[in-house]
Design a protein around this motif. Structure first.
Motif, PDB file in Angstrom:
ATOM      1  N   ALA A 104      21.711   5.309  -6.725  1.00 21.66           N
ATOM      2  CA  ALA A 104      22.150   5.435  -5.332  1.00 21.66           C
ATOM      3  C   ALA A 104      23.624   5.809  -5.219  1.00 21.66           C
ATOM      4  CB  ALA A 104      21.893   4.119  -4.595  1.00 21.66           C
ATOM      5  N   GLY A 105      24.286   5.983  -6.358  1.00 20.08           N
ATOM      6  CA  GLY A 105      25.685   6.378  -6.337  1.00 20.08           C
ATOM      7  C   GLY A 105      26.672   5.253  -6.168  1.00 20.08           C
ATOM      8  N   VAL A 106      26.221   4.011  -6.354  1.00 17.00           N
ATOM      9  CA  VAL A 106      27.115   2.852  -6.251  1.00 17.00           C
ATOM     10  C   VAL A 106      27.975   2.766  -7.504  1.00 17.00           C
ATOM     11  CG1 VAL A 106      27.242   0.341  -5.963  1.00 17.00           C
ATOM     12  CG2 VAL A 106      25.436   1.644  -4.818  1.00 17.00           C
ATOM     13  N   GLU A 142      50.241  -4.099  -0.381  1.00 20.28           N
ATOM     14  CA  GLU A 142      49.442  -4.134   0.836  1.00 20.28           C
ATOM     15  C   GLU A 142      48.618  -2.863   0.982  1.00 20.28           C
ATOM     16  OE1 GLU A 142      49.875  -4.868   5.681  1.00 20.28           O
ATOM     17  OE2 GLU A 142      51.670  -4.646   4.418  1.00 20.28           O
ATOM     18  N   ALA A 143      49.241  -1.724   0.702  1.00 20.81           N
ATOM     19  CA  ALA A 143      48.541  -0.445   0.843  1.00 20.81           C
ATOM     20  C   ALA A 143      47.368  -0.351  -0.132  1.00 20.81           C
ATOM     21  CB  ALA A 143      49.509   0.714   0.613  1.00 20.81           C
ATOM     22  N   LEU A 144      47.582  -0.795  -1.376  1.00 19.53           N
ATOM     23  CA  LEU A 144      46.516  -0.721  -2.369  1.00 19.53           C
ATOM     24  C   LEU A 144      45.402  -1.715  -2.041  1.00 19.53           C
ATOM     25  CD1 LEU A 144      45.729   0.800  -4.912  1.00 19.53           C
ATOM     26  CD2 LEU A 144      46.872  -0.974  -6.272  1.00 19.53           C
ATOM     27  N   ALA A 145      45.776  -2.884  -1.514  1.00 26.58           N
ATOM     28  CA  ALA A 145      44.771  -3.876  -1.118  1.00 26.58           C
ATOM     29  C   ALA A 145      43.881  -3.318  -0.011  1.00 26.58           C
ATOM     30  CB  ALA A 145      45.456  -5.153  -0.657  1.00 26.58           C
ATOM     31  N   LEU A 146      44.476  -2.658   0.963  1.00 26.51           N
ATOM     32  CA  LEU A 146      43.700  -2.062   2.048  1.00 26.51           C
ATOM     33  C   LEU A 146      42.794  -0.947   1.527  1.00 26.51           C
ATOM     34  CD1 LEU A 146      46.464  -1.890   4.812  1.00 26.51           C
ATOM     35  CD2 LEU A 146      44.405  -3.313   4.858  1.00 26.51           C
ATOM     36  N   GLU A 147      43.310  -0.155   0.589  1.00 23.74           N
ATOM     37  CA  GLU A 147      42.514   0.935   0.014  1.00 23.74           C
ATOM     38  C   GLU A 147      41.320   0.394  -0.770  1.00 23.74           C
ATOM     39  OE1 GLU A 147      42.888   4.200  -3.599  1.00 23.74           O
ATOM     40  OE2 GLU A 147      44.718   3.559  -2.564  1.00 23.74           O
ATOM     41  N   TYR A 148      41.576  -0.592  -1.626  1.00 26.85           N
ATOM     42  CA  TYR A 148      40.492  -1.151  -2.439  1.00 26.85           C
ATOM     43  C   TYR A 148      39.474  -1.890  -1.566  1.00 26.85           C
ATOM     44  CZ  TYR A 148      42.819  -0.161  -6.908  1.00 26.85           C
ATOM     45  OH  TYR A 148      43.376   0.454  -8.011  1.00 26.85           O
ATOM     46  N   HIS A 149      39.951  -2.569  -0.532  1.00 27.51           N
ATOM     47  CA  HIS A 149      39.032  -3.266   0.366  1.00 27.51           C
ATOM     48  C   HIS A 149      38.099  -2.270   1.040  1.00 27.51           C
ATOM     49  CE1 HIS A 149      37.798  -5.084   4.262  1.00 27.51           C
ATOM     50  NE2 HIS A 149      37.589  -6.138   3.494  1.00 27.51           N
ATOM     51  N   GLU A 150      38.637  -1.163   1.487  1.00 27.88           N
ATOM     52  CA  GLU A 150      37.812  -0.136   2.138  1.00 27.88           C
ATOM     53  C   GLU A 150      36.798   0.449   1.163  1.00 27.88           C
ATOM     54  OE1 GLU A 150      38.228   4.083   4.615  1.00 27.88           O
ATOM     55  OE2 GLU A 150      40.032   2.999   3.985  1.00 27.88           O
ATOM     56  N   VAL A 151      37.246   0.731  -0.060  1.00 30.41           N
ATOM     57  CA  VAL A 151      36.345   1.280  -1.075  1.00 30.41           C
ATOM     58  C   VAL A 151      35.199   0.315  -1.358  1.00 30.41           C
ATOM     59  CG1 VAL A 151      36.147   1.883  -3.526  1.00 30.41           C
ATOM     60  CG2 VAL A 151      38.062   2.762  -2.185  1.00 30.41           C
ATOM     61  N   ARG A 154      32.620  -0.094   1.381  1.00 31.11           N
ATOM     62  CA  ARG A 154      31.687   1.024   1.376  1.00 31.11           C
ATOM     63  C   ARG A 154      30.649   0.864   0.264  1.00 31.11           C
ATOM     64  NH1 ARG A 154      30.640   3.200   5.884  1.00 31.11           N
ATOM     65  NH2 ARG A 154      32.545   3.136   7.128  1.00 31.11           N
ATOM     66  N   GLU A 155      31.054   0.295  -0.853  1.00 30.60           N
ATOM     67  CA  GLU A 155      30.102   0.071  -1.938  1.00 30.60           C
ATOM     68  C   GLU A 155      29.085  -1.007  -1.556  1.00 30.60           C
ATOM     69  OE1 GLU A 155      30.001   2.105  -4.743  1.00 30.60           O
ATOM     70  OE2 GLU A 155      31.369   3.071  -3.325  1.00 30.60           O
ATOM     71  N   VAL A 156      29.541  -2.036  -0.848  1.00 33.80           N
ATOM     72  CA  VAL A 156      28.624  -3.071  -0.361  1.00 33.80           C
ATOM     73  C   VAL A 156      27.611  -2.455   0.597  1.00 33.80           C
ATOM     74  CG1 VAL A 156      28.455  -5.149   1.074  1.00 33.80           C
ATOM     75  CG2 VAL A 156      30.210  -5.003  -0.696  1.00 33.80           C
ATOM     76  N   VAL A 157      28.079  -1.571   1.465  1.00 34.62           N
ATOM     77  CA  VAL A 157      27.181  -0.882   2.399  1.00 34.62           C
ATOM     78  C   VAL A 157      26.195  -0.009   1.628  1.00 34.62           C
ATOM     79  CG1 VAL A 157      27.061   0.896   4.195  1.00 34.62           C
ATOM     80  CG2 VAL A 157      28.776  -0.914   4.341  1.00 34.62           C
ATOM     81  N   ARG A 158      26.706   0.733   0.652  1.00 36.86           N
ATOM     82  CA  ARG A 158      25.836   1.606  -0.148  1.00 36.86           C
ATOM     83  C   ARG A 158      24.783   0.782  -0.902  1.00 36.86           C
ATOM     84  NH1 ARG A 158      26.940   6.823  -1.266  1.00 36.86           N
ATOM     85  NH2 ARG A 158      29.120   6.498  -0.695  1.00 36.86           N
ATOM     86  N   MET A 159      25.184  -0.392  -1.397  1.00 33.61           N
ATOM     87  CA  MET A 159      24.243  -1.287  -2.065  1.00 33.61           C
ATOM     88  C   MET A 159      23.138  -1.723  -1.113  1.00 33.61           C
ATOM     89  SD  MET A 159      26.780  -3.722  -4.329  1.00 33.61           S
ATOM     90  CE  MET A 159      25.455  -4.739  -4.972  1.00 33.61           C
ATOM     91  N   LEU A 160      23.545  -2.105   0.105  1.00 29.54           N
ATOM     92  CA  LEU A 160      22.562  -2.574   1.079  1.00 29.54           C
ATOM     93  C   LEU A 160      21.643  -1.432   1.510  1.00 29.54           C
ATOM     94  CD1 LEU A 160      21.527  -4.992   2.615  1.00 29.54           C
ATOM     95  CD2 LEU A 160      23.213  -4.533   4.408  1.00 29.54           C
ATOM     96  N   CYS A 161      22.174  -0.225   1.577  1.00 28.14           N
ATOM     97  CA  CYS A 161      21.332   0.938   1.880  1.00 28.14           C
ATOM     98  C   CYS A 161      20.269   1.116   0.796  1.00 28.14           C
ATOM     99  CB  CYS A 161      22.182   2.205   1.981  1.00 28.14           C
ATOM    100  SG  CYS A 161      23.175   2.317   3.492  1.00 28.14           S
ATOM    101  N   LEU A 239      23.910   3.432   7.286  1.00 30.32           N
ATOM    102  CA  LEU A 239      24.065   4.593   6.417  1.00 30.32           C
ATOM    103  C   LEU A 239      25.328   4.391   5.586  1.00 30.32           C
ATOM    104  CD1 LEU A 239      23.323   7.413   9.023  1.00 30.32           C
ATOM    105  CD2 LEU A 239      21.774   6.622   7.217  1.00 30.32           C
ATOM    106  N   PRO A 240      25.435   5.042   4.413  1.00 36.30           N
ATOM    107  CA  PRO A 240      26.632   4.844   3.577  1.00 36.30           C
ATOM    108  C   PRO A 240      27.936   5.141   4.292  1.00 36.30           C
ATOM    109  CG  PRO A 240      24.910   5.924   2.315  1.00 36.30           C
ATOM    110  CD  PRO A 240      24.420   5.865   3.736  1.00 36.30           C
ATOM    111  N   ASP A 241      27.918   6.075   5.250  1.00 40.83           N
ATOM    112  CA  ASP A 241      29.149   6.443   5.939  1.00 40.83           C
ATOM    113  C   ASP A 241      29.182   5.972   7.392  1.00 40.83           C
ATOM    114  OD1 ASP A 241      27.155   8.070   6.852  1.00 40.83           O
ATOM    115  OD2 ASP A 241      28.279   9.949   6.683  1.00 40.83           O
ATOM    116  N   VAL A 242      28.390   4.951   7.721  1.00 39.07           N
ATOM    117  CA  VAL A 242      28.370   4.451   9.095  1.00 39.07           C
ATOM    118  C   VAL A 242      29.770   3.949   9.479  1.00 39.07           C
ATOM    119  CG1 VAL A 242      27.712   2.089   8.428  1.00 39.07           C
ATOM    120  CG2 VAL A 242      27.147   2.945  10.715  1.00 39.07           C
ATOM    121  N   PRO A 243      30.261   4.304  10.661  1.00 39.28           N
ATOM    122  CA  PRO A 243      31.590   3.831  11.084  1.00 39.28           C
ATOM    123  C   PRO A 243      31.607   2.303  11.227  1.00 39.28           C
ATOM    124  CG  PRO A 243      30.871   5.681  12.438  1.00 39.28           C
ATOM    125  CD  PRO A 243      29.676   5.242  11.642  1.00 39.28           C
TER     126      PRO A 243
END
Length: 278
Positions: A104-106, A142-151, A154-161, A239-243
């Motif tokens: 699934a690309g996770v 802080e910037a890296l924490a926000l980036e990794y959290h977002e990534v 999205r992986e959690v969402v992709r897993m659930l998909c 969806l993997p890219d759901v807002p």
């Protein structure tokens, strides 16, 4: 190093050519760096049930299928054969999840093979080619924490998909590889559609991420991504890219007690039929 006893069958079968070093020893397994032909991999050797500190509660077992009713009965009775089946189911859960999520690309390690209680899979490395560190060992801005959290969200969402909830996600089972975070340790992964605790486990996984990253990025502390993600899943709109906004509107309508009781009655009937089939 001397080849550990549990890895000898894989060496004899030609699946491993050399055991290079021990990478780590955790609550459920010991992991070694090994050479398989020209590729450097990792070998995850599962510990015996009485040596593991992670306990397989009923909430993790629910929804996991076995080959036939005889095996299911043996597992319920806790016989020697049943305990063996439980171990197979426990180990196969991670293998199955890795194949399912990889397809699934996770961002998970690529699985190779599971043989004699040993899982051979991709070794996640950093920019220098060394074994990647765990997230909790990485210095974050802080910037890296926000980036990794977002990534990772999205992986959690992709897993659930893909129908999977990790069930034990935290900074201790996420590696930071050359291309960013990679999720590991999935023997407790559950099928979202077949487990009544899936929503609670998803919430715990997402909140674990929130609480860890909020130390570096306090703005995350008020977010409620888990409820938002699960709402999309229930509605069939995930969806993997759901807002995602991290905000939810609480439903304050009175509960439909009759509907709840009807679902309970149906669940009891299904359980009675399942037991009769054994």
């Amino acid at each position: 190093m001397k080849t550990p006893k549990r890895l000898l069958p894989l060496v004899e079968e030609g699946l491993i050519d050399e055991v290079i070093s021990q990478l780590m020893s955790g609550k459920e397994a010991t992991v070694y760096i090994v050479r398989c032909g020209d590729e450097i991999c990792c070998a995850k050797v599962y510990k015996e049930a009485n040596q593991r500190s992670f306990r397989k509660s009923a909430s993790y077992q629910e929804g996991r299928r076995v080959k036939n009713s005889r095996q299911a009965r043996a597992m319920e009775k806790g016989s020697r054969y049943g305990r063996k089946m439980q171990e197979e189911v426990w180990q196969n859960a991670e293998v199955d999840a890795l194949y399912r999520l990889s397809a699934a690309g996770v961002r998970v390690p690529r699985p190779n093979i599971c043989h004699e209680g040993v899982l051979l899979m991709e070794l996640v490395v950093d920019a220098d080619g060394n074994a990647a560190p765990r997230l909790n060992d990485v210095d974050l801005t802080e910037a890296l924490a926000l980036e990794y959290h977002e990534v990772l969200l999205r992986e959690v969402v992709r897993m659930l998909c893909a129908g999977v909830v990790h069930g034990d996600l935290s900074e201790y089972n996420i590696l930071v590889g050359v291309d960013g975070p990679v999720i590991i340790d999935l023997p407790q992964a559950i099928d979202a559609a077949g487990n009544n605790s899936a929503a609670d486990m998803l919430e715990r996984d997402v909140n674990n991420l929130r609480n860890f990253f909020a130390v570096f990025a306090p703005a995350l502390q008020a977010s409620q991504y888990s409820k938002e993600i699960w709402a999309h899943y229930k509605e069939g709109s995930l969806l993997p890219d759901v807002p995602l906004t991290g905000r939810v509107v609480l439903d304050e309508r009175p509960a439909d007690v009759d509907d709840v009781l009807l679902h309970v009655e149906r669940a009891l009937e299904e359980d009675a039929l399942r037991r009769m089939s054994y």
